[in-house]
Design an enzyme around this catalytic site. Structure first.
Site, short mmCIF file in Angstrom:
data_model
loop_
_atom_site.label_atom_id
_atom_site.label_comp_id
_atom_site.label_asym_id
_atom_site.label_seq_id
_atom_site.Cartn_x
_atom_site.Cartn_y
_atom_site.Cartn_z
N GLY A 62 0.83 -1.19 0.00
CA GLY A 62 0.00 0.00 0.00
C GLY A 62 0.86 1.24 0.00
N SER A 63 0.22 2.39 -0.04
CA SER A 63 0.96 3.64 -0.04
C SER A 63 0.09 4.73 0.54
CB SER A 63 1.40 4.02 -1.46
OG SER A 63 0.29 4.16 -2.32
N TYR A 65 0.45 9.32 1.24
CA TYR A 65 0.79 10.51 0.48
C TYR A 65 2.27 10.54 0.12
CZ TYR A 65 -3.53 13.24 0.57
OH TYR A 65 -4.78 13.72 0.34
N LYS A 67 4.87 7.64 0.94
CA LYS A 67 5.66 6.43 0.78
C LYS A 67 4.84 5.28 0.23
CE LYS A 67 6.46 6.75 5.08
NZ LYS A 67 5.88 8.09 5.23
N ALA A 68 5.56 4.31 -0.33
CA ALA A 68 4.98 3.04 -0.72
C ALA A 68 5.63 1.95 0.12
CB ALA A 68 5.19 2.77 -2.20
N VAL A 69 4.87 0.89 0.42
CA VAL A 69 5.35 -0.20 1.25
C VAL A 69 5.25 -1.50 0.47
CG1 VAL A 69 5.09 -1.42 3.44
CG2 VAL A 69 4.56 1.02 3.30
N LYS A 83 10.05 0.09 2.98
CA LYS A 83 9.31 1.34 2.88
C LYS A 83 10.18 2.36 2.18
CE LYS A 83 6.86 2.63 6.40
NZ LYS A 83 6.43 3.21 7.70
N ASP A 178 0.26 13.69 13.31
CA ASP A 178 -0.72 12.96 12.50
C ASP A 178 -1.02 11.65 13.22
OD1 ASP A 178 -2.42 12.14 10.55
OD2 ASP A 178 -0.89 11.75 9.05
#
Length: 393
Positions: A62-63, A65, A67-69, A83, A178
């Site tokens: 998933g990702s 705003y 990063k993508a994992v 990550k 956040d």
């Protein structure tokens, strides 16, 4: 456990997984991390260069705003998460559109190190960074509300311990700006923060208490301004109230043992009003753990009026299940107990219960798992279980 890699280690054939992803698409499996590009890794760890050369089966998880994992497996079979800054993500794209500086925008979105990190020199962005972290499960609140109270309490306890660590970190009091469930993952039943992009160390400066207003959607709090010109405990209190509104209020009280409810309610109320700090909140959560693990939470009950149960060691009842809530198994009534006496009390409280099977499996607190049954018409041998059948009314 946070593993990091040796700072002097250089891996000469570790490929940036994003290159393969760009070739095969996000959803594709990445067979290995092997190519001729240099990576430098930092820290000290059980993760070796051989392990990194031979990770396999990388898949897009998933990702957000920034990063993508990606999920990958080490040679021993352990799953970890890679990550990396998402080159097609919202944050990098909008930054580049506004400033036209891809290299500088990447630096703004750099990632924190957890298990380890790889720096790679590429043509357009030197020292690109990918982190290696524990692989956790997303926090799904609806699913958590259907789990046992014991597991939900474990999440709240681990969150309390995390907030205590943040409040007393070597850097000072750290706040998570956040703070939402999606910023956390569950690793072996414990809550861990997965995104530190919006963490802040500095306390809020002030000249009076009017500068120290904590604003939340439902209510605001005004904190004192110290003589040194800092809002007292603002970072800690922000974390604590967010823990209350996102986790404690939903997960702590519901379906808890009745004798623990007053203490759990006081924890929820005190964090919701910010009358306690992190230290007191954690102390009370640890008190709940002690009462629950030691069996002291059990209300004094008399054996008078209880039915008698015959013990059948080395046996089980494979069928005759019924459902109860909350159960560790969706098709049967599987609960944890401190003792056989508690199992008897539970069986007595269920109109359909006529027997129960004590297993040799335990929960994270050391409590035994017990199946509750509607009868015992078919008892079979099992050396790892003991069956108790109702002998009288």
């Amino acid at each position: 456990m946070h593993l990091v890699l040796d700072p002097l280690m250089t891996v000469s054939d570790c490929e940036d997984p994003r290159e393969r992803i760009r070739e095969t698409g996000r959803g594709a499996s990445i067979p290995s991390l092997t190519s001729g590009r240099p990576w430098v890794l930092g820290g000290s760890s059980e993760i070796t260069r051989t392990a990194l050369r031979n990770v396999s089966g990388a898949q897009y998880v998933g990702s957000g705003y920034t990063k993508a994992v990606y999920r990958v497996r080490l040679p021993g079979g352990a799953a970890v998460a890679l990550k990396a800054v998402d080159f097609s993500g919202h944050d990098l794209g909008s930054c580049v559109r506004e400033f036209g500086a891809r290299r500088g925008c990447y630096r703004l979105l750099d990632l924190p190190q957890l298990y380890g990190y790889c720096y790679q020199d590429s043509e357009d962005i030197p020292d690109t960074l990918t982190t290696i972290t524990e692989l956790g499960a997303p926090v799904e609140m609806i699913q958590l509300l259907q789990t046992s109270w014991e597991d939900r309490f474990r999440i709240c306890l681990s969150l309390g311990r995390l907030l205590h660590h943040l409040a007393h970190s070597p850097l000072g009091s750290v706040t998570l700006l956040d703070f939402r469930p999606r910023q956390f993952v569950l690793v072996d039943g414990e809550l861990k923060v997965t995104d530190l992009d919006d963490a802040r160390v500095e306390e809020t400066p002030c000249t009076s208490s009017t500068d120290c207003v904590l604003e939340f959607p439902a209510r605001n709090f005004t904190l004192p301004c110290s003589a040194q010109g800092w809002c007292e405990g603002m970072n800690e209190k922000r974390n604590l109230y967010n823990a209350y509104r996102f986790f404690f209020t939903y997960l702590l009280p519901h379906s808890a043992p009745p004798s623990l409810r007053p203490l759990l309610d006081s924890i929820v109320n005190a964090t919701g009003e910010l009358t306690w700090g992190v230290d007191e909140t954690l102390a009370q959560l640890e008190k709940v753990l002690h009462l629950y693990r030691s069996g002291q939470y059990l209300q004094n009950a008399t054996a008078a009026g209880r039915a008698e149960y015959q013990r059948l060691p080395g046996s089980t009842v494979p069928q005759e299940d019924y459902r109860c809530w909350p159960s560790y198994h969706h098709g049967s009534c599987l609960l944890s107990v401190f003792s056989v006496a508690e199992a008897v009390d539970i069986c007595e409280s269920h109109a359909q219960c006529q027997a129960f099977v004590v297993t040799n499996q335990t929960t994270w607190t050391g409590r035994q798992l017990v199946f509750f049954k509607t009868g015992w018409s078919h008892v079979v041998p099992d050396p790892n279980k003991t069956t108790y059948v109702r002998a009288s009314g």
